[in-house]
Write an enzyme that holds these catalytic residues in place. Structure first.
Site, short mmCIF file in Angstrom:
data_model
loop_
_atom_site.label_atom_id
_atom_site.label_comp_id
_atom_site.label_asym_id
_atom_site.label_seq_id
_atom_site.Cartn_x
_atom_site.Cartn_y
_atom_site.Cartn_z
N ASP A 50 8.25 -6.93 7.84
CA ASP A 50 7.81 -5.54 7.73
C ASP A 50 8.85 -4.76 6.93
OD1 ASP A 50 5.87 -3.58 8.32
OD2 ASP A 50 7.04 -2.82 10.01
N GLU A 51 8.41 -3.68 6.30
CA GLU A 51 9.29 -2.83 5.48
C GLU A 51 9.98 -3.65 4.39
OE1 GLU A 51 8.91 0.27 5.84
OE2 GLU A 51 8.13 0.43 7.89
N CYS A 67 -8.69 14.00 -0.44
CA CYS A 67 -9.91 14.26 -1.21
C CYS A 67 -10.95 13.15 -1.04
CB CYS A 67 -9.57 14.42 -2.70
SG CYS A 67 -9.05 12.88 -3.51
N CYS A 83 -6.72 9.46 0.31
CA CYS A 83 -6.18 10.79 0.04
C CYS A 83 -7.04 11.82 0.79
CB CYS A 83 -6.25 11.04 -1.47
SG CYS A 83 -5.65 12.64 -2.03
N SER A 129 0.85 -1.19 0.00
CA SER A 129 0.00 0.00 0.00
C SER A 129 0.88 1.24 0.00
CB SER A 129 -0.89 0.02 1.24
OG SER A 129 -0.11 0.27 2.39
N ALA A 130 0.21 2.39 -0.01
CA ALA A 130 0.88 3.65 0.27
C ALA A 130 1.10 3.71 1.78
CB ALA A 130 0.01 4.81 -0.22
N MET A 131 1.69 4.79 2.26
CA MET A 131 1.92 4.92 3.70
C MET A 131 0.61 5.14 4.44
SD MET A 131 5.54 6.90 3.99
CE MET A 131 5.60 6.68 5.76
N ASN A 132 0.59 4.74 5.69
CA ASN A 132 -0.54 4.95 6.61
C ASN A 132 -1.79 4.16 6.25
OD1 ASN A 132 1.05 6.70 8.14
ND2 ASN A 132 0.44 8.46 6.91
N HIS A 163 -3.71 13.95 -7.23
CA HIS A 163 -3.06 14.91 -6.34
C HIS A 163 -1.54 14.71 -6.31
CE1 HIS A 163 -7.21 15.70 -4.84
NE2 HIS A 163 -6.72 16.92 -5.04
#
Length: 192
Positions: free
Chosen positions: A87-88, A147, A145, A9-12, A185
């Protein structure tokens, strides 16, 4: 039959939280998982996997020269390991991803990898590239995001919150340096 999973995924998006929950699930059933994390990511302390919601666990470290197959085989000799959690995993090398496929195929231990798919320039990390190619199962974890759309890109920001358009692929940081956004974005932030 053991398989290799890549949760990306993206972060967070909750990758570390999901990893820690998986570890707990194995332990709750009397099984022994082992957690690995990248030595270069020491945001929350060395040898720890931490989530933004406060969960934490001890982890074995992997470095660029770590032979994961040998490490895991040695751990498995001492005590049966039922699952390997990484992880990572974007920081894995091609060779280390291959070693993890050997853990699955020869030791018959499931491997669950959690990490970013792409960097702040929209380029694949080496580990992610080979996990996307060689994993048995791909699972996208989602975040949003500002948005409200799905965030699938990451922007690296400077001290003023402006998007950075160049630099080293690896620069460890959290919410202070990175923002997850949708593709639209992302392009707007980079002036594309």
């Amino acid at each position: 039959m053991a398989q290799m999973y890549f949760y990306y995924s993206a972060m967070n998006a909750g990758k570390s939280t999901t990893l820690l929950q998986s570890s707990f699930n194995y332990q709750e059933r009397g099984m022994t998982p082992v957690i690995f994390t990248a030595a270069l990511d020491d945001r929350y302390g060395i040898g720890k996997v931490s989530s933004r919601i406060g969960l934490q666990a001890e982890a074995q470290l992997f470095k660029a020269d770590t032979n994961l197959y040998q490490e895991i085989a040695a751990l498995n000799e001492v005590e049966k390991r039922h699952c390997i959690l990484v992880d990572e995993c974007q920081f894995l090398s091609k060779e280390q991803v291959y070693q993890l496929t050997e853990v699955v195929d020869k030791l018959h231990i499931p491997v669950l990898c959690y990490g970013l798919r792409t960097d702040f320039l929209g380029e694949l990390f080496e580990g992610s590239k080979y996990l996307l190619s060689w994993a048995d199962k791909l699972v996208e974890l989602k975040t949003i995001c500002h948005c409200g759309r799905k965030a699938n890109m990451v922007i690296r920001t400077d001290e003023h919150g402006k998007a950075i358009k160049e630099g080293d692929q690896v620069a460890i940081g959290g919410n202070d340096r990175y923002v997850s956004v949708c593709r639209q974005h992302y392009k707007e932030a980079l002036g594309k």
